[in-house]
Write a protein that holds these residues in place. Structure first.
Motif, PDB file in Angstrom:
ATOM      1  N   GLY A   1       0.817  -1.213   0.000  1.00 11.72           N
ATOM      2  CA  GLY A   1       0.000   0.000   0.000  1.00 11.72           C
ATOM      3  C   GLY A   1       0.846   1.255   0.000  1.00 11.72           C
ATOM      4  N   GLY A   2       1.937   1.246   0.744  1.00 10.71           N
ATOM      5  CA  GLY A   2       2.832   2.406   0.756  1.00 10.71           C
ATOM      6  C   GLY A   2       3.484   2.637  -0.590  1.00 10.71           C
ATOM      7  N   VAL A   3       3.891   1.552  -1.250  1.00 10.33           N
ATOM      8  CA  VAL A   3       4.520   1.680  -2.572  1.00 10.33           C
ATOM      9  C   VAL A   3       3.520   2.213  -3.582  1.00 10.33           C
ATOM     10  N   VAL A   4       2.297   1.698  -3.556  1.00 14.81           N
ATOM     11  CA  VAL A   4       1.269   2.171  -4.494  1.00 14.81           C
ATOM     12  C   VAL A   4       0.938   3.631  -4.237  1.00 14.81           C
ATOM     13  N   PHE A   5       0.816   4.017  -2.978  1.00 15.85           N
ATOM     14  CA  PHE A   5       0.511   5.405  -2.642  1.00 15.85           C
ATOM     15  C   PHE A   5       1.636   6.336  -3.092  1.00 15.85           C
ATOM     16  N   THR A   6       2.873   5.918  -2.898  1.00 20.51           N
ATOM     17  CA  THR A   6       4.007   6.732  -3.327  1.00 20.51           C
ATOM     18  C   THR A   6       4.035   6.871  -4.845  1.00 20.51           C
ATOM     19  N   ALA A   7       3.731   5.791  -5.558  1.00 22.37           N
ATOM     20  CA  ALA A   7       3.697   5.850  -7.017  1.00 22.37           C
ATOM     21  C   ALA A   7       2.600   6.791  -7.505  1.00 22.37           C
ATOM     22  N   LEU A   8       1.448   6.762  -6.841  1.00 24.02           N
ATOM     23  CA  LEU A   8       0.376   7.674  -7.232  1.00 24.02           C
ATOM     24  C   LEU A   8       0.751   9.131  -6.984  1.00 24.02           C
ATOM     25  N   LEU A   9       1.404   9.386  -5.864  1.00 23.67           N
ATOM     26  CA  LEU A   9       1.843  10.762  -5.594  1.00 23.67           C
ATOM     27  C   LEU A   9       2.871  11.232  -6.617  1.00 23.67           C
ATOM     28  N   ALA A  10       3.777  10.346  -6.996  1.00 21.28           N
ATOM     29  CA  ALA A  10       4.774  10.703  -8.016  1.00 21.28           C
ATOM     30  C   ALA A  10       4.096  10.976  -9.349  1.00 21.28           C
ATOM     31  N   ALA A  11       3.092  10.171  -9.708  1.00 20.56           N
ATOM     32  CA  ALA A  11       2.381  10.389 -10.972  1.00 20.56           C
ATOM     33  C   ALA A  11       1.659  11.730 -10.971  1.00 20.56           C
ATOM     34  N   VAL A  12       1.051  12.086  -9.850  1.00 16.66           N
ATOM     35  CA  VAL A  12       0.363  13.379  -9.755  1.00 16.66           C
ATOM     36  C   VAL A  12       1.367  14.522  -9.879  1.00 16.66           C
ATOM     37  N   ALA A  13       2.532  14.378  -9.256  1.00 16.17           N
ATOM     38  CA  ALA A  13       3.545  15.436  -9.332  1.00 16.17           C
ATOM     39  C   ALA A  13       4.059  15.605 -10.760  1.00 16.17           C
ATOM     40  N   VAL A  14       4.322  14.483 -11.451  1.00 13.13           N
ATOM     41  CA  VAL A  14       4.807  14.564 -12.835  1.00 13.13           C
ATOM     42  C   VAL A  14       3.743  15.181 -13.731  1.00 13.13           C
ATOM     43  N   THR A  15       2.496  14.818 -13.527  1.00 10.85           N
ATOM     44  CA  THR A  15       1.408  15.382 -14.328  1.00 10.85           C
ATOM     45  C   THR A  15       1.289  16.886 -14.093  1.00 10.85           C
ATOM     46  N   ALA A  16       1.403  17.305 -12.854  1.00  8.45           N
ATOM     47  CA  ALA A  16       1.301  18.741 -12.552  1.00  8.45           C
ATOM     48  C   ALA A  16       2.438  19.520 -13.201  1.00  8.45           C
ATOM     49  N   ILE A  17       3.640  18.965 -13.179  1.00  3.34           N
ATOM     50  CA  ILE A  17       4.779  19.646 -13.810  1.00  3.34           C
ATOM     51  C   ILE A  17       4.574  19.711 -15.316  1.00  3.34           C
ATOM     52  N   SER A  18       4.065  18.636 -15.908  1.00  4.49           N
ATOM     53  CA  SER A  18       3.827  18.616 -17.354  1.00  4.49           C
ATOM     54  C   SER A  18       2.782  19.647 -17.748  1.00  4.49           C
ATOM     55  N   VAL A  19       1.726  19.756 -16.992  1.00  5.75           N
ATOM     56  CA  VAL A  19       0.682  20.740 -17.293  1.00  5.75           C
ATOM     57  C   VAL A  19       1.235  22.153 -17.159  1.00  5.75           C
ATOM     58  N   ALA A  20       2.083  22.388 -16.160  1.00  4.90           N
ATOM     59  CA  ALA A  20       2.663  23.727 -15.979  1.00  4.90           C
ATOM     60  C   ALA A  20       3.571  24.089 -17.149  1.00  4.90           C
ATOM     61  N   VAL A  21       4.383  23.138 -17.603  1.00  7.73           N
ATOM     62  CA  VAL A  21       5.274  23.403 -18.748  1.00  7.73           C
ATOM     63  C   VAL A  21       4.450  23.648 -20.000  1.00  7.73           C
ATOM     64  N   ALA A  22       3.406  22.851 -20.213  1.00  6.32           N
ATOM     65  CA  ALA A  22       2.558  23.044 -21.388  1.00  6.32           C
ATOM     66  C   ALA A  22       1.882  24.408 -21.354  1.00  6.32           C
ATOM     67  N   ALA A  23       1.455  24.861 -20.177  1.00  4.70           N
ATOM     68  CA  ALA A  23       0.813  26.173 -20.066  1.00  4.70           C
ATOM     69  C   ALA A  23       1.791  27.289 -20.405  1.00  4.70           C
ATOM     70  N   VAL A  24       3.030  27.172 -19.976  1.00 11.82           N
ATOM     71  CA  VAL A  24       4.030  28.201 -20.275  1.00 11.82           C
ATOM     72  C   VAL A  24       4.317  28.232 -21.766  1.00 11.82           C
ATOM     73  N   VAL A  25       4.428  27.056 -22.382  1.00  7.48           N
ATOM     74  CA  VAL A  25       4.708  27.000 -23.820  1.00  7.48           C
ATOM     75  C   VAL A  25       3.537  27.571 -24.618  1.00  7.48           C
ATOM     76  N   LEU A  26       2.313  27.192 -24.259  1.00  8.08           N
ATOM     77  CA  LEU A  26       1.157  27.726 -24.981  1.00  8.08           C
ATOM     78  C   LEU A  26       1.040  29.240 -24.826  1.00  8.08           C
ATOM     79  N   ARG A  27       1.312  29.739 -23.604  1.00  2.00           N
ATOM     80  CA  ARG A  27       1.241  31.190 -23.403  1.00  2.00           C
ATOM     81  C   ARG A  27       2.277  31.912 -24.261  1.00  2.00           C
ATOM     82  N   SER A  28       3.458  31.333 -24.353  1.00  2.05           N
ATOM     83  CA  SER A  28       4.507  31.933 -25.177  1.00  2.05           C
ATOM     84  C   SER A  28       4.108  31.911 -26.651  1.00  2.05           C
ATOM     85  N   MET A  29       3.536  30.789 -27.109  1.00  2.00           N
ATOM     86  CA  MET A  29       3.122  30.694 -28.517  1.00  2.00           C
ATOM     87  C   MET A  29       2.007  31.680 -28.827  1.00  2.00           C
ATOM     88  N   LEU A  30       1.038  31.826 -27.911  1.00  2.00           N
ATOM     89  CA  LEU A  30      -0.054  32.760 -28.144  1.00  2.00           C
ATOM     90  C   LEU A  30       0.441  34.210 -28.146  1.00  2.00           C
TER      91      LEU A  30
END
Length: 82
Positions: free
Chosen positions: A47-76
């Protein structure tokens, strides 16, 4: 030179004396023993390993969305200038 004058008795007399009473000391109750078997430990570790993996996935997704937002803002911004 002046030297400080020290008292003859370095320890002061006690402020109060302890008189024992006849009331018994309350007995502490111990907590009930909990048996932990190997299946419980394995379940907690998995359970601890699964919970840690889910937290890591959420963190990576949040970073990806932030980078995509910066790139789109720059393109616009470049698109509105041109």
């Amino acid at each position: 030179m002046f030297l400080p004058k020290y008292p003859d008795s370095p320890t002061p007399p006690p402020a109060h004396t302890h008189t024992p009473t006849d009331t018994p000391v309350p007995v502490r109750r111990s907590l009930p023993s909990v048996s932990i078997d190997q299946k419980t430990v394995v379940a907690l570790v998995v359970g601890g390993v699964v919970f840690t993996a889910l937290l890591a996935a959420v963190a990576v997704t949040a970073i990806s969305v932030a980078v995509a937002a910066v790139v789109l803002r720059s393109m616009l911004r470049d698109h509105h200038r041109g």
